[in-house]
Design a protein around this motif. Structure first.
Motif, PDB file in Angstrom:
ATOM      1  N   LYS A 104      44.073  42.615  50.579  1.00 50.96           N
ATOM      2  CA  LYS A 104      43.827  42.182  49.193  1.00 50.96           C
ATOM      3  C   LYS A 104      42.539  42.788  48.655  1.00 50.96           C
ATOM      4  O   LYS A 104      42.484  43.239  47.504  1.00 50.96           O
ATOM      5  N   ALA A 105      41.492  42.835  49.481  1.00 49.29           N
ATOM      6  CA  ALA A 105      40.183  43.303  49.029  1.00 49.29           C
ATOM      7  C   ALA A 105      40.138  44.799  48.811  1.00 49.29           C
ATOM      8  O   ALA A 105      39.399  45.295  47.947  1.00 49.29           O
ATOM      9  N   ASN A 106      40.931  45.550  49.559  1.00 47.36           N
ATOM     10  CA  ASN A 106      40.794  47.008  49.492  1.00 47.36           C
ATOM     11  C   ASN A 106      42.133  47.707  49.684  1.00 47.36           C
ATOM     12  O   ASN A 106      42.230  48.695  50.412  1.00 47.36           O
ATOM     13  N   GLY A 107      43.175  47.176  49.039  1.00 49.11           N
ATOM     14  CA  GLY A 107      44.485  47.786  49.184  1.00 49.11           C
ATOM     15  C   GLY A 107      45.479  47.173  48.225  1.00 49.11           C
ATOM     16  O   GLY A 107      45.096  46.629  47.196  1.00 49.11           O
ATOM     17  N   ALA A 108      46.742  47.250  48.575  1.00 47.46           N
ATOM     18  CA  ALA A 108      47.809  46.732  47.722  1.00 47.46           C
ATOM     19  C   ALA A 108      48.710  45.821  48.543  1.00 47.46           C
ATOM     20  O   ALA A 108      49.303  46.251  49.543  1.00 47.46           O
ATOM     21  N   LEU A 109      48.794  44.561  48.137  1.00 47.88           N
ATOM     22  CA  LEU A 109      49.735  43.634  48.747  1.00 47.88           C
ATOM     23  C   LEU A 109      51.125  43.888  48.193  1.00 47.88           C
ATOM     24  O   LEU A 109      51.287  44.376  47.076  1.00 47.88           O
TER      25      LEU A 109
END
Length: 401
Positions: A54-59
């Motif tokens: 969530k902080a550094n990507g795509a869910l």
């Protein structure tokens, strides 16, 4: 021309667009549709979750792949003769589960709209946890461990540097670690694309699209239950393995509700099939109260996936080689895609009687065969099943659906 967009895979884990011949759909619709079959990332490549993602990507990256393709269709399909205002999305198994996800995406407020109608075959809704819940975080940790990134200061960056074959090995190993019949790489509630549990959104009527055609198979669960446990399984034990947060009191209720369904293994099969495939389909139908149609594929044995050969005859055989049945069963999807009403028949050989909207007496169309080998296609209702589905809807907060 109408646009038929198909999303196909098995359990968000295996499968590919190349397995399905879109030409079959075009032929069955007598050249009345443009068919688009979407490929998207599967397993941990498409559905790895957790707070670090969530902080550094795509869910829900696999679902976002699908949304990207739907946006592409809106922009470019007219160049192929398609009408972007007449897009129908459709899928089977996790593909149908993906359809459900797009129906509830962005709280039913996707803007601009990406499709006008949806179709689902055996819609798949396993437990769908918040992205930072205990289960997604545990799966993330397992993937990190299996790829040698456990000691990295930035686990996500380490994963991105790992060879794809190593990631695939982790994908397989982690996927096999789940309880028999359950799968770990599935959508999560991410707070943006999927803002709440799907059953909540459906109950609130927060849906994209104007109409729905949904078909389930009679025995959806059998393929996902370990049949070798027939001498030891009980309904209460099985359901607590399937949904650990359900609790003993609800497990006792499940035992009572399923007590009349054959032997204990038959009860386990029904629990799996109804809780994860059939009942979520009814919840979706209820969210389109004046524009939904329900069918049941019941050709013996009616197992999950047995219907696929009728949609893609060039890829797979069928259990009932009857021309009138083939025309009528597959024709329902063609007719709905073009008119939003399966009663508007493209093929004059379609023998299906009048479809009623689902909420008119909870009607659905049975697709079966007689002992003599003739098509048996007629409207039916399923009162006892709907009562069990009401229970599953009431405990959605515990099953994480």
């Amino acid at each position: 021309m109408f646009v038929w967009c198909s999303l196909w895979c098995l359990r968000y884990l295996i499968g590919g667009a190349a397995s399905w011949n879109g030409g079959d759909l075009i032929s069955e619709a007598k050249n009345g549709v443009v068919a688009v079959i979407i490929q998207y990332r599967l397993g941990v490549f498409g559905f790895l979750a957790g707070s670090q993602v969530k902080a550094n990507g795509a869910l829900n990256a696999g679902l976002l792949d699908q949304e990207f393709a739907l946006k592409w269709i809106q922009k470019h399909i007219s160049k192929f003769g398609g009408d972007p205002d007449r897009v129908t999305i459709w899928g089977e198994s996790a593909g149908a589960g993906s359809v459900l996800q797009h129906v509830v995406a962005r709280d039913g407020g996707t803007n601009p709209p990406l499709f006008r109608a949806a179709m689902s075959s055996s819609s798949f809704l396993p437990s769908q946890y918040p992205f930072n819940g205990a289960v997604p975080e545990r799966i993330f940790s397992q993937v990190v461990s299996h790829t040698g990134c456990g000691s990295a200061s930035d686990a996500l960056s380490c994963l991105r540097a790992v060879n794809a074959s190593t990631l695939q090995a982790a994908n397989v190993n982690v996927s096999r670690s789940g309880f028999s019949g359950t799968y770990v790489s599935v959508p999560v509630v991410d707070g943006e694309f999927i803002t709440q549990r799907p059953t909540q959104a459906l109950r609130q009527g927060k849906v994209n699209g104007r109409a729905l055609l949904a078909v389930t198979n009679t025995n959806e669960g059998r393929n996902f239950v370990n049949q070798s446990t027939a001498t030891t399984v009980t309904a209460s034990d099985y359901v607590l393995r399937l949904f650990p947060n359900l609790g003993d009191a609800n497990a006792a209720t499940v035992s009572r509700l399923y007590a009349g369904i054959g032997a204990p293994i038959d009860q386990a099969n029904a629990i799996m099939g109804e809780s994860i495939f059939i009942c979520p389909t009814y919840f979706m139908l209820n969210a389109f109260p004046m524009a939904s149609f329900k069918g049941e594929y019941a050709i013996p044995g009616g197992n999950h996936g047995d219907d696929v050969g009728f949609y893609f005859p060039s890829s797979r055989g069928t259990a009932f080689n009857n021309a009138a049945f083939r025309t009528s069963f597959s024709g329902a999807f063609m007719d709905f895609a073009t008119s939003l009403d399966p009663n508007h028949k493209i093929n004059s050989g379609n023998i299906t009687p009048l479809w009623l909207q689902h909420l008119i007496g909870h009607s659905e169309m049975l697709f079966n065969r007689t002992v003599a080998g003739k098509p048996d296609i007629r409207p039916v209702t399923s009162g006892a099943l709907l009562q069990r589905c009401a229970f599953w809807e009431s405990v959605g907060n515990l099953t994480a659906q």
